[in-house]
Structure formats: structure tokens, C-alpha cells
Design a protein around this motif. Structure first.
Motif, PDB file in Angstrom:
ATOM      1  N   UNK A 102       0.835  -1.207   0.000  1.00  0.00           N
ATOM      2  CA  UNK A 102       0.000   0.000   0.000  1.00  0.00           C
ATOM      3  C   UNK A 102       0.871   1.259   0.000  1.00  0.00           C
ATOM      4  N   UNK A 103       1.990   1.212   0.724  1.00  0.00           N
ATOM      5  CA  UNK A 103       2.897   2.366   0.763  1.00  0.00           C
ATOM      6  C   UNK A 103       3.640   2.515  -0.562  1.00  0.00           C
ATOM      7  N   UNK A 104       3.982   1.388  -1.169  1.00  0.00           N
ATOM      8  CA  UNK A 104       4.633   1.436  -2.486  1.00  0.00           C
ATOM      9  C   UNK A 104       3.664   2.031  -3.508  1.00  0.00           C
ATOM     10  N   UNK A 105       2.423   1.601  -3.461  1.00  0.00           N
ATOM     11  CA  UNK A 105       1.398   2.141  -4.362  1.00  0.00           C
ATOM     12  C   UNK A 105       1.265   3.660  -4.163  1.00  0.00           C
ATOM     13  N   UNK A 137      -5.379   1.951  -2.677  1.00  0.00           N
ATOM     14  CA  UNK A 137      -4.784   0.612  -2.741  1.00  0.00           C
ATOM     15  C   UNK A 137      -5.729  -0.412  -2.108  1.00  0.00           C
ATOM     16  N   UNK A 138      -6.231  -0.098  -0.928  1.00  0.00           N
ATOM     17  CA  UNK A 138      -7.126  -1.037  -0.237  1.00  0.00           C
ATOM     18  C   UNK A 138      -8.457  -1.198  -0.971  1.00  0.00           C
ATOM     19  N   UNK A 139      -8.911  -0.161  -1.658  1.00  0.00           N
ATOM     20  CA  UNK A 139     -10.122  -0.286  -2.467  1.00  0.00           C
ATOM     21  C   UNK A 139      -9.880  -1.224  -3.649  1.00  0.00           C
ATOM     22  N   UNK A 140      -8.668  -1.183  -4.182  1.00  0.00           N
ATOM     23  CA  UNK A 140      -8.301  -2.066  -5.302  1.00  0.00           C
ATOM     24  C   UNK A 140      -7.983  -3.485  -4.827  1.00  0.00           C
ATOM     25  N   UNK A 141      -7.615  -3.631  -3.557  1.00  0.00           N
ATOM     26  CA  UNK A 141      -7.224  -4.925  -2.979  1.00  0.00           C
ATOM     27  C   UNK A 141      -7.988  -5.155  -1.672  1.00  0.00           C
ATOM     28  N   UNK A 142      -9.318  -5.333  -1.754  1.00  0.00           N
ATOM     29  CA  UNK A 142     -10.129  -5.444  -0.530  1.00  0.00           C
ATOM     30  C   UNK A 142      -9.803  -6.684   0.299  1.00  0.00           C
TER      31      UNK A 142
END
Length: 150
Positions: A102-105, A137-142
Motif C-alpha cells: 500500500x505504501x509502495x502504491x 490501494x485497499x479499495x483495489x485490494x479489498x
């Protein structure tokens, strides 16, 4: 050219829409205004950064036979990789170091590296931009757990 601190009652230059005193005024940096009205952010440097800049200054003098002027680059552009290469190398290093995806994104989206240690040096709008990218990121990777401390 002289510089003075930005008035506390001015609109914050970080584009948050708030007054400077209610936004970025009490962070670890300050905004300054030069004689022609140009606003810039003044961030204190640690000893390591001061030493690095002095080393770069000495390299410049050795190469050009004169001290750097106001329009000269701090780092020689010929020695710097292009932005795409630099970003790819940074992402690879972050992955190898085990940095959360998520931080990399968020880094890839914003170009920012937000940590607890530097958060106070970031304008409010930059903090929001970075945090929005983490949320994206979390929306893309729930399927991933949001237990991340950025």
C-alpha cells in the motif's frame, strides 16, 4: 533577494483551503515569501544533508572551477538517472526492504514517502494525497487487511 515568513493569516500554500495558522503553521517547516511574491517551503536540514550538500558543492567547484550560482543544479543532471528509472529502482528497493504494498502504491501515485518521522514536515495537502492513495490501494485490494500504520 530577501525572504520573509508567510503571514499566519494568509491562505495556506498547500492548497488545503485553510488559513496558514490553522493548517501547516505549526509543522516542522515554514513557508517564506520572497520580494517578488514567490512562496516556497523552507525545511530544516539535518547534519547529514548539510554534509552531502557541501560535498556536492565541492564537486561542482572541482568540475567547473567556480562556486555554483543560483541557477545551477545541486546534483549534476548527467549523473542522475531519468525519472522512470529512478522510480523503478526505488520501487524495487522498497519491495526488497519489505515495505507494505500500500505504501509502495502511494509512492508510485504521489512521488511522496510519508512516514511517522517526516509527516510533520509535509504540507497537509500532501499528507491527504498520500493517505488517499493508500486508501485507493485497499479499495483495489479489498482482500488485504488494513492494519497499516503509515
Amino acid at each position: 533577494m530577501g525572504q520573509k515568513k508567510l503571514s499566519r493569516n494568509a491562505r495556506c500554500p498547500c492548497d488545503s483551503g485553510l488559513k496558514y495558522k490553522a493548517c501547516c503553521y505549526n509543522k516542522g517547516f515554514h513557508y517564506v515569501v520572497d520580494d517578488d511574491g514567490t512562496i516556497s517551503r523552507s525545511v530544516p536540514l539535518n547534519e547529514e544533508a548539510v554534509a552531502l550538500l557541501e560535498e556536492q558543492r565541492e564537486r561542482f567547484i572541482a568540475k567547473h572551477g567556480r562556486p555554483p550560482g543560483p541557477d545551477d543544479f545541486i546534483f549534476d543532471p548527467e549523473d542522475m538517472p531519468d525519472e522512470e528509472t529512478l522510480t523503478a529502482e526505488m520501487v524495487a528497493a522498497m519491495s526488497k526492504a519489505g515495505i507494505h504494498p500500500a505504501l509502495i502504491h502511494a509512492y508510485q501515485k504521489t512521488g511522496l514517502l510519508l512516514t511517522e518521522e517526516n509527516r510533520h514536515l509535509m504540507p497537509t495537502s500532501h499528507v491527504k494525497e498520500f493517505e488517499d492513495a493508500v486508501d485507493e490501494y485497499y479499495a483495489l485490494h479489498p482482500e488485504e487487511d488494513e492494519g497499516l500504520d503509515s
